[in-house]
Design a protein around this motif. Structure first.
Motif, PDB file in Angstrom:
ATOM      1  N   LEU A   1     -35.654 -14.034 -67.271  1.00 32.59           N
ATOM      2  CA  LEU A   1     -36.287 -12.815 -67.766  1.00 32.59           C
ATOM      3  C   LEU A   1     -37.620 -12.529 -67.079  1.00 32.59           C
ATOM      4  O   LEU A   1     -38.076 -11.384 -67.056  1.00 32.59           O
TER       5      LEU A   1
ATOM      6  N   THR B   1     -42.479  -3.647 -64.763  1.00 32.10           N
ATOM      7  CA  THR B   1     -41.105  -3.483 -64.273  1.00 32.10           C
ATOM      8  C   THR B   1     -40.165  -3.094 -65.405  1.00 32.10           C
ATOM      9  O   THR B   1     -39.339  -2.184 -65.266  1.00 32.10           O
ATOM     10  N   TYR B   2     -40.291  -3.767 -66.536  1.00 34.16           N
ATOM     11  CA  TYR B   2     -39.444  -3.413 -67.667  1.00 34.16           C
ATOM     12  C   TYR B   2     -39.779  -2.013 -68.181  1.00 34.16           C
ATOM     13  O   TYR B   2     -38.880  -1.270 -68.622  1.00 34.16           O
TER      14      TYR B   2
ATOM     15  N   PRO C   1     -38.112  -9.250 -63.179  1.00 35.33           N
ATOM     16  CA  PRO C   1     -39.133  -8.273 -62.781  1.00 35.33           C
ATOM     17  C   PRO C   1     -39.954  -8.708 -61.582  1.00 35.33           C
ATOM     18  O   PRO C   1     -40.356  -7.868 -60.762  1.00 35.33           O
TER      19      PRO C   1
ATOM     20  N   ILE D   1     -37.983   0.417 -65.866  1.00 29.42           N
ATOM     21  CA  ILE D   1     -36.545   0.483 -66.158  1.00 29.42           C
ATOM     22  C   ILE D   1     -36.301   1.361 -67.381  1.00 29.42           C
ATOM     23  O   ILE D   1     -35.409   2.222 -67.389  1.00 29.42           O
ATOM     24  N   LEU D   2     -37.094   1.151 -68.420  1.00 32.27           N
ATOM     25  CA  LEU D   2     -36.956   1.958 -69.634  1.00 32.27           C
ATOM     26  C   LEU D   2     -37.219   3.435 -69.340  1.00 32.27           C
ATOM     27  O   LEU D   2     -36.475   4.318 -69.801  1.00 32.27           O
TER      28      LEU D   2
ATOM     29  N   ALA E   1     -44.538  -8.651 -65.131  1.00 31.34           N
ATOM     30  CA  ALA E   1     -43.236  -8.428 -65.770  1.00 31.34           C
ATOM     31  C   ALA E   1     -43.202  -7.126 -66.553  1.00 31.34           C
ATOM     32  O   ALA E   1     -42.238  -6.353 -66.456  1.00 31.34           O
TER      33      ALA E   1
END
Length: 753
Positions: A136, A283-284, A140, A287-288, A280
């Protein structure tokens, strides 16, 4: 070059599990060298005293402990600095921090404290096992480059197609479909690479292992150029996203970009885990944001039956032909940069490393294809075209969300991930340099890990090179994109071609299926490489090709010098001729406490130190020679021979970063014959200068009446350009030891061509 072992499974307990340890980069001796070392030792036995006699002749007790003593590693109240006490148990006014040298001034101490506060406390070499990432976090960190390319890859493709007017935009969907298929083929190919090279199989390793030295270096050159451009392009695109939302910041684009490169430098110098935790979240968030934008835009399109919105009338500036379509395909393929990053960085994963790496690559591939295809689809449906004043993503977000909070979120997430996507390059660029330096194709200074177990020198070089490129091109994304695809697709092509050769050679189960995947990836990557080189040559691709060619030339010249130096340093049967007389140790002062008139350490003054150095006759000087030796090559043996020829008590000192390496050196010493007393100081924080200086100071405090001569083997090159290829430890030691009283520093030069 060193060959990477190929196997279908990785055993995490094996010494070659791909995790780089400080002891891995220290010079070793092969079987022939060990045989010669024993012959040299037998020559010494005929002219030197027995080992036991030599040990009893020492005027000091050499066993002063480790560096730093375990009980003295105490974090300060700020949790950043590490206090070091003197070897032997006494506090030292000159105590240095773990990885530094003796502080010479107040300014130097302040600078070191600031460095510790910024980078954090040093990590032990044994902490390398903990400096790894779970999936996880790895997703990212290692996928940010590939995933963030969605922000500029489709736009780069459309910027070429609009040159043909409205008719050109009609080709966006089929070209995007071809790029998506290429992503899938190359991604699946790299899954095969991870299976074949479970300990890390970057393009350099794979191409060099299967195609030969020259292809391996070309692949490495392509990757290094691509990583530098990755940082520059990512920063430029991120700043463009910010200035699209806040146009008033446009004049400050270059300073903002340089500040971001500085932030990346500091973040990565802190180590893998800290960089992962820092990078991290953006990056998440990206994506969202992308899936929110794609789903919302598609939902809007359902209301009009998925009919594309009309685009503004566009006048054709170029004819629509094969060459323009090829240029658009090559530009859009920049969205694939970073796909190879996970296969390069398998050692950074938690066990089982190769399995976790393949899983993470699959996740990344699925997200990349979905976001790339989704962005191209909604661009086609919304009728958005590239603009010089606003990015395509910004236009899409405006159309879908207006200027509200969601628009701000999309732009902020895009800017953050683009600015931090360069972190992928920061993970892989130093690692490629490490592999090159290990194989003597780059300066050996890139072998060293910093305080936080990061390859600090490689990180610093990447930052400097990216900052230079960014400034030269004025932070303009459109100017940088033409340089971008050549290097990465050269590495893709050579890596996949190497995997084809690999499967034909090993023929493991299911090798034909794997060969088919890699052959498909090789063919498609080569087609993109040729297309990019031809269509973008005059637009700037020639710069990347020239840089790769210059790298190849430089790497081969560096290799040639190291081979020449290695031949000169290599042990051979007649390397040390037996002297024609027997050496007898000079009478040594007894191992007794300091003179009764000597004042306690805490009451010594500068005047006392000056008076202690007022010997005026030879009889008043009592000697101890300390040979600081890193390896038992000709340079090291020459320094030992010089010390023994002085016929004074002699002690050899070796600084080791780990017990494993220390034991290896002791075994070499025993093979040689143990003719000189040896003491090994463990330095688990990989420091060299500080532990040696502390050790010498401890000896001096134990016997203040001794004059200690520190003998340093030093490699001397004929040409100035070769000096950067060799360690500067001897020079640094001279500067660090010079302030200590009653210490004489002697360099024993060993000249290499």
């Amino acid at each position: 070059m060193n060959k990477a072992r190929s196997k279908d499974r990785g055993d995490e307990g094996e010494p070659d599990s791909g995790v780089f340890r400080p002891s891995d980069v220290l010079p070793g001796l092969d079987r022939e060298q060990l045989r010669v070392l024993g012959q040299v030792g037998r020559q010494w036995r005929r002219v030197s005293p027995l080992p036991g006699v030599a040990h009893r002749a020492l005027p000091v007790d050499p066993d002063l402990g480790a560096f730093p003593p375990a009980a003295d590693i105490r974090p300060t109240r700020f949790g950043q600095l590490v206090h070091i006490t003197l070897l032997g148990g006494r506090a030292s006014a000159r105590a240095a921090d773990v990885a530094g040298e003796i502080p010479g001034s107040r300014t130097g101490r302040i600078a070191r404290r600031a460095r510790r506060a910024m980078l954090g406390a040093p990590l032990k070499s044994t902490a390398v096992a903990r400096e790894s990432m779970r999936k996880l976090v790895a997703l990212p960190v290692l996928s940010a480059d590939a995933l963030s390319s969605v922000a500029y890859g489709p736009e780069a493709m459309l910027a070429v197609l609009v040159l043909a007017g409205t008719a050109g935009l009609a080709y966006s969907l089929p070209i995007a479909a071809g790029i998506a298929f290429l992503m899938l083929a190359v991604g699946v190919s790299y899954r095969q690479t991870i299976r074949a090279y479970p300990h890390g199989g970057g393009s350099y390793i794979v191409a060099g292992d299967n195609l030969g030295l020259a292809p391996g270096l070309m692949a490495a050159g392509g990757l290094l150029v691509d990583y530098v451009l990755t940082v520059a392009v990512s920063i430029a695109s991120g700043i463009a996203a910010i200035t699209s939302a806040v146009p008033s910041l446009a004049p400050a684009a270059v300073p903002m970009g340089l500040a971001m490169i500085a932030l990346l430098l500091v973040g990565n110098l802190r180590g893998i885990r800290q960089a992962g935790a820092l990078f991290a979240a953006p990056t998440y968030a990206f994506i969202l944001a992308m899936f929110a934008l794609i789903i919302s835009s598609l939902a809007d399109a359902t209301e009009r039956g998925f009919q594309p919105a009309p685009t503004p009338h566009l006048n054709a500036a170029e004819g629509l032909g094969v060459l323009l379509v090829m240029r658009a395909f090559a530009s859009g393929s920049t969205a694939m940069t970073g796909i190879e990053a996970i296969s390069n960085a398998v050692p950074t994963f938690r066990p089982v490393r190769w399995r976790n790496a393949r899983t993470t690559l699959t996740w990344m591939l699925g997200l990349l294809i979905a976001m790339f295809a989704g962005v191209v689809a909604i661009v086609h449906l919304s009728g958005v075209i590239p603009s010089s004043s606003e990015t395509v993503l910004s236009q899409l977000a405006h159309l879908t969300f207006g200027s509200g909070a969601m628009y701000v979120f999309v732009q902020a997430a895009t800017a953050a991930v683009l600015l931090l996507a360069a972190n992928t390059a920061y993970n892989d660029f130093p690692r490629v340099l490490f592999l090159l330096a290990r194989d003597d194709h780059a300066p050996h200074l890139f072998l060293r890990q910093g305080d936080r177990l990061a390859f600090s020198n490689g990180i610093a070089l990447l930052s400097a090179a990216a900052a230079l490129v960014y400034v030269v091109f004025d932070g303009n994304t459109n100017s940088l994109i033409p340089l971008y695809a050549v290097g990465v697709f050269l590495a893709f092509s050579l890596s996949q071609a190497g995997m084809v050769v690999h499967w034909r050679r090993v023929r493991t189960p299911h090798w034909r299926k794997s060969l088919t995947f890699n052959a498909t990836g090789a063919v498609l990557s080569t087609l993109v490489l040729i297309t990019a080189a031809i269509t973008k040559f005059t637009a700037g691709a020639w710069v990347a090709l020239l840089a790769i060619g210059l790298f190849f030339l430089l790497a081969t010249r560096i290799r040639h010098h190291y081979q020449t130096a290695g031949t000169a340093l290599r042990l051979y049967p007649d390397a040390v001729e037996a002297p024609d007389r027997t050496l007898a140790p000079a009478p040594a002062p007894p191992l007794t406490p300091p003179h009764p008139t000597a004042q306690p350490e805490s009451r010594r003054t500068d005047r006392d130190a000056e008076e202690a150095e007022e010997e005026e006759t030879p009889q008043a000087i009592h000697h101890l020679s300390v040979v600081a030796i890193a390896s038992l090559d000709l340079a090291g043996l020459r320094a030992l021979a010089y010390a023994a020829s002085l016929q004074q008590p002699t002690l050899a000192l070796h600084i080791s970063p780990s017990e494993e390496q220390a034991q290896r050196f002791r075994d070499y010493w025993t093979t040689w014959g143990d003719h000189v007393p040896l003491h090994v100081v463990l330095s688990p924080y990989r420091a060299i200068i500080a532990p040696l200086v502390h050790y010498i100071e401890a000896l001096h405090r134990q016997r203040p009446d001794l004059t200690i001569t520190v003998i340093l083997p030093e490699i001397v090159t004929q040409h100035l350009r070769h000096r950067l290829l060799h360690s500067k430890d001897a020079t640094r030691l001279r500067h660090a030891l010079r302030p200590l009283p009653k210490i004489v520093i002697t360099s024993v030069p060993f000249h290499v061509p």
